[in-house]
Design an enzyme around this catalytic site. Structure first.
Site, short mmCIF file in Angstrom:
data_model
loop_
_atom_site.label_atom_id
_atom_site.label_comp_id
_atom_site.label_asym_id
_atom_site.label_seq_id
_atom_site.Cartn_x
_atom_site.Cartn_y
_atom_site.Cartn_z
N ASP A 190 48.21 13.57 -19.02
CA ASP A 190 47.32 13.01 -20.32
C ASP A 190 47.48 11.39 -20.20
N LYS A 191 46.40 10.77 -20.49
CA LYS A 191 46.51 9.25 -20.37
C LYS A 191 46.91 8.97 -21.83
N LEU A 192 46.89 9.88 -23.05
CA LEU A 192 47.04 9.45 -24.32
C LEU A 192 46.31 8.46 -24.88
N ALA A 232 40.55 16.96 -19.18
CA ALA A 232 40.45 15.54 -19.81
C ALA A 232 39.32 14.99 -19.77
N THR A 253 30.32 21.34 -21.14
CA THR A 253 29.82 21.73 -22.23
C THR A 253 28.28 21.95 -22.22
N ASP A 254 27.84 22.56 -23.39
CA ASP A 254 26.62 22.95 -23.52
C ASP A 254 25.62 21.77 -23.44
N GLU A 255 26.12 20.70 -23.64
CA GLU A 255 25.22 19.29 -24.17
C GLU A 255 24.51 18.99 -22.77
N TYR A 290 27.56 10.75 -22.89
CA TYR A 290 28.38 11.63 -22.80
C TYR A 290 27.80 12.83 -21.85
N ALA A 306 25.42 13.28 -20.03
CA ALA A 306 24.89 12.64 -18.62
C ALA A 306 26.26 12.67 -17.58
N LYS A 328 28.98 14.26 -18.17
CA LYS A 328 29.60 15.42 -18.18
C LYS A 328 28.58 16.23 -16.96
N ASN A 355 30.11 23.88 -29.32
CA ASN A 355 30.94 23.31 -30.15
C ASN A 355 32.24 24.14 -30.88
N PRO A 390 29.36 11.82 -44.41
CA PRO A 390 28.30 11.53 -43.87
C PRO A 390 27.59 12.53 -43.07
N ARG A 408 24.33 23.38 -34.36
CA ARG A 408 25.24 23.71 -33.46
C ARG A 408 25.64 25.20 -33.36
P1 NAD Z 1 39.52 15.32 -26.97
O1 NAD Z 1 38.85 14.04 -26.75
O2 NAD Z 1 40.16 15.57 -28.17
O3 NAD Z 1 40.60 15.02 -25.77
C1 NAD Z 1 40.55 14.50 -24.62
C2 NAD Z 1 41.92 14.39 -23.90
O4 NAD Z 1 41.92 13.98 -22.71
C3 NAD Z 1 42.73 13.48 -24.91
O5 NAD Z 1 44.09 14.15 -24.93
C4 NAD Z 1 43.01 12.28 -23.95
O6 NAD Z 1 44.00 11.56 -24.11
C5 NAD Z 1 42.54 12.62 -22.49
N1 NAD Z 1 42.11 11.77 -21.73
C6 NAD Z 1 41.04 11.02 -22.00
N2 NAD Z 1 40.72 10.02 -20.76
C7 NAD Z 1 41.68 10.52 -19.83
C8 NAD Z 1 42.05 10.10 -18.58
N3 NAD Z 1 41.32 9.00 -17.85
N4 NAD Z 1 43.15 10.61 -17.94
C9 NAD Z 1 44.02 11.46 -18.41
N5 NAD Z 1 43.70 12.18 -19.81
C10 NAD Z 1 42.49 11.56 -20.39
O7 NAD Z 1 38.40 16.23 -26.18
P2 NAD Z 1 38.28 17.77 -26.62
O8 NAD Z 1 37.41 17.84 -27.46
O9 NAD Z 1 39.56 18.49 -26.67
O10 NAD Z 1 37.32 18.35 -25.08
C11 NAD Z 1 38.21 18.81 -24.10
C12 NAD Z 1 37.17 19.02 -22.83
O11 NAD Z 1 36.38 20.12 -23.51
C13 NAD Z 1 36.33 17.91 -22.73
O12 NAD Z 1 36.22 17.94 -21.16
C14 NAD Z 1 35.08 18.13 -23.20
O13 NAD Z 1 33.96 17.37 -22.65
C15 NAD Z 1 34.86 19.62 -23.28
N6 NAD Z 1 34.26 20.17 -24.46
C16 NAD Z 1 34.51 20.01 -25.93
C17 NAD Z 1 33.81 20.63 -26.79
C18 NAD Z 1 34.27 20.42 -28.15
O14 NAD Z 1 33.42 20.91 -28.99
N7 NAD Z 1 35.25 19.60 -28.56
C19 NAD Z 1 32.88 21.52 -26.32
C20 NAD Z 1 32.72 22.10 -25.23
C21 NAD Z 1 33.31 21.33 -24.03
O1 DAU Z 2 28.66 21.17 -28.16
C1 DAU Z 2 29.52 20.87 -27.67
C2 DAU Z 2 29.95 19.36 -27.95
O2 DAU Z 2 30.21 19.17 -29.12
C3 DAU Z 2 30.94 18.89 -27.02
O3 DAU Z 2 30.90 18.88 -25.71
C4 DAU Z 2 31.62 17.53 -27.71
O4 DAU Z 2 32.55 16.95 -26.73
C5 DAU Z 2 31.81 17.54 -28.87
O5 DAU Z 2 32.15 16.27 -29.53
C6 DAU Z 2 30.65 18.03 -29.89
O6 DAU Z 2 29.57 17.14 -29.85
P1 DAU Z 2 28.99 17.17 -31.22
O7 DAU Z 2 28.02 15.82 -31.16
O8 DAU Z 2 27.75 18.27 -31.44
O9 DAU Z 2 29.80 16.99 -32.40
P2 DAU Z 2 30.19 16.21 -33.69
O10 DAU Z 2 31.15 17.03 -34.38
O11 DAU Z 2 30.24 14.80 -33.42
O12 DAU Z 2 28.81 16.58 -34.36
C7 DAU Z 2 28.39 17.85 -34.81
C8 DAU Z 2 26.96 17.68 -35.51
O13 DAU Z 2 27.30 16.89 -36.77
C9 DAU Z 2 25.89 16.81 -34.74
O14 DAU Z 2 24.83 17.40 -35.03
C10 DAU Z 2 26.23 15.39 -35.33
C11 DAU Z 2 26.55 15.62 -36.80
N1 DAU Z 2 27.29 14.81 -37.50
C12 DAU Z 2 28.43 14.25 -36.85
C13 DAU Z 2 29.40 13.47 -37.70
C14 DAU Z 2 30.39 12.93 -36.63
C15 DAU Z 2 26.99 14.41 -38.66
O15 DAU Z 2 25.85 14.77 -39.30
N2 DAU Z 2 27.76 13.44 -39.30
C16 DAU Z 2 28.83 12.81 -38.73
O16 DAU Z 2 29.65 12.10 -39.51
#
Ligand code: NAD
Ligand code: DAU
Length: 358
Positions: A31-33, A80, A132-134, A158, A160, A162, A187, A213, A222
């Protein structure tokens, strides 16, 4: 052992903790942190020899190749990424770099490593790509949920980035036979979720007395999955998934954003009431996210039927656990908000080699 990338992030750290709670198979965690990586999440593994943490970049092919040669993992779980849609709108370059170039680097290193394996090690090797589903774009209210056959139509930088990484993964299986598996998940929510994302942001802002917000009209939908269920899906895909396949992962929990916000406010009203009035009074409708996808929904039939995976949590049980976790871990949130979590590396690793087991 297995190599996990991004294991200090939200889903990655949940996966590492979950894996080591159920197995003694060690993990190398690369992890790059970035701002999203938080070693506080993994504090309980500090002296655990099953967890080898390496601070490094997935774009550094020499580092990745060295780790593969040294640790000989039977699988890579590649999580990552740059993950926050709003950040991708403000500053897309990091998304292109990490999500596309980084995945390409991981694939190249994995291809060379896999080519050098033989026998059972070669047959059993797996490269799991967490997506991701996005990538599928957006749905109208009455459209069927995203299936694995739905055409890709990513709408944000984002999404695009992925989608591009998914295509690269697909091509490495098709062209080179690399045993890849891709998961497209909806999500997630749960412990260690960085408070820039909707659910942890609402909880943190509510408790801090700040505005909550809501983008646009709050009627975007979602499909929420408790993070522990995503971890179990990844374990299942690693154990039984077909090489080359993609699996959609979701819990059939479609909610409007406003409904989620109301649920959180109402739970907090019960569990941590304000001096007077309701947390709902802090809700503030703000300008919409540009290009905001209206609805996501996952059809998880393939992973359910082929691999027998099912989520253990409903939205009701998962959100309750999540709110309790944030109430019990206010220090974790405070250290994220103050930036103190970024000091952990210095505190913990000063004078130590960054890879603490060779
Ligand atoms: P996150 O942003 O919480 O964590 C990402 C991690 O990757 C961090 O620890 C960061 O330090 C590390 N990282 C970033 N760039 C790096 C690099 N160049 N080299 C090494 N490490 C690096 O993300 P998350 O929400 O835990 O998502 C994890 C994965 O799951 C992602 O691929 C995301 O697209 C996917 N995903 C997320 C969700 C969601 O709801 N959060 C849903 C579906 C898929
Ligand atoms: O669907 C999977 C995706 O879910 C992952 O691939 C992404 O990594 C993850 O971040 C998440 O994306 P979203 O954009 O759906 O999540 P977020 O929590 O940012 O937003 C959820 C919904 O809430 C979205 O419709 C935007 C809205 N939102 C978000 C924020 C941060 C608000 O209304 N207010 C806010 O302040």
């Amino acid at each position: 052992m297995i190599l996990v990338t991004g294991g200090a992030g939200f889903i990655g750290s949940n996966f590492v903790l979950d894996w080591l709670a159920g197995s003694d198979e060690p993990i190398v965690n690369l992890d790059k942190l970035t701002y999203a990586g938080n070693l506080d999440n993994l504090q309980c593994l500090q002296d655990d020899p099953r967890h080898v943490f390496v601070k490094g970049d997935i774009c550094d092919q020499q580092l990745v190749s060295t780790l593969l040669a040294r640790h000989q993992p039977r699988a890579i779980v590649h999580t990552a990424a740059e993950s926050h849609v709003d950040r991708s709108i403000h500053a897309p370059a990091a998304f292109i770099h990490t999500n596309i170039n980084g995945t390409f680097t991981m694939l190249e290193a994995a291809r060379a490593y896999w080519a050098g394996l033989s026998g059972a090690a070669r047959a059993q090797f797996r490269f799991i790509h967490m997506s991701t589903d996005e990538v599928y774009g957006t749905l109208e209210r009455d459209d069927p949920a995203f299936a694995e056959t739905t055409a890709y139509q990513p709408n944000s930088p984002y999404a695009a980035s992925k989608a591009a990484s998914d295509h690269l993964v697909r091509s490495y299986h098709h062209t080179y036979g690399l045993p890849t598996l891709t998961t497209n998940c909806s999500n997630n929510y749960g412990p260690y979720h960085f408070p820039e994302k909707l659910i942890p942001l609402v909880i943190a802002n509510a408790l801090a007395g700040k505005p909550i917000p809501v983008y646009g009209d709050g009627q975007q939908i979602r499909d929420w999955l408790y993070v522990g269920d995503h971890c179990s899906a990844i374990r299942t895909v690693l154990a039984r998934g077909r090489a080359g396949a993609t699996y959609n992962v979701g819990g059939r929990n479609e909610k409007t954003n406003l409904a989620v916000v109301h649920t959180l406010c109402d739970m907090l009203d019960q569990l941590a009431p304000r001096a007077s009035g309701s947390y709902r009074e802090q809700i503030a409708f703000v300008a919409d996210r540009p290009g905001h996808d209206r609805r996501y929904a996952i059809d998880a039939t393939r992973i359910e039927r082929e691999l027998g995976w099912k989520p253990a949590d409903t939205f009701e049980t998962g959100i309750r656990k999540t709110v309790h976790w944030y109430l019990d871990n206010s220090e974790w949130v405070a250290r994220v908000q103050s930036g103190a979590y970024l000091d952990w590396l210095d505190q913990n690793y000063a004078g130590r080699a960054l890879e603490n087991r060779t």
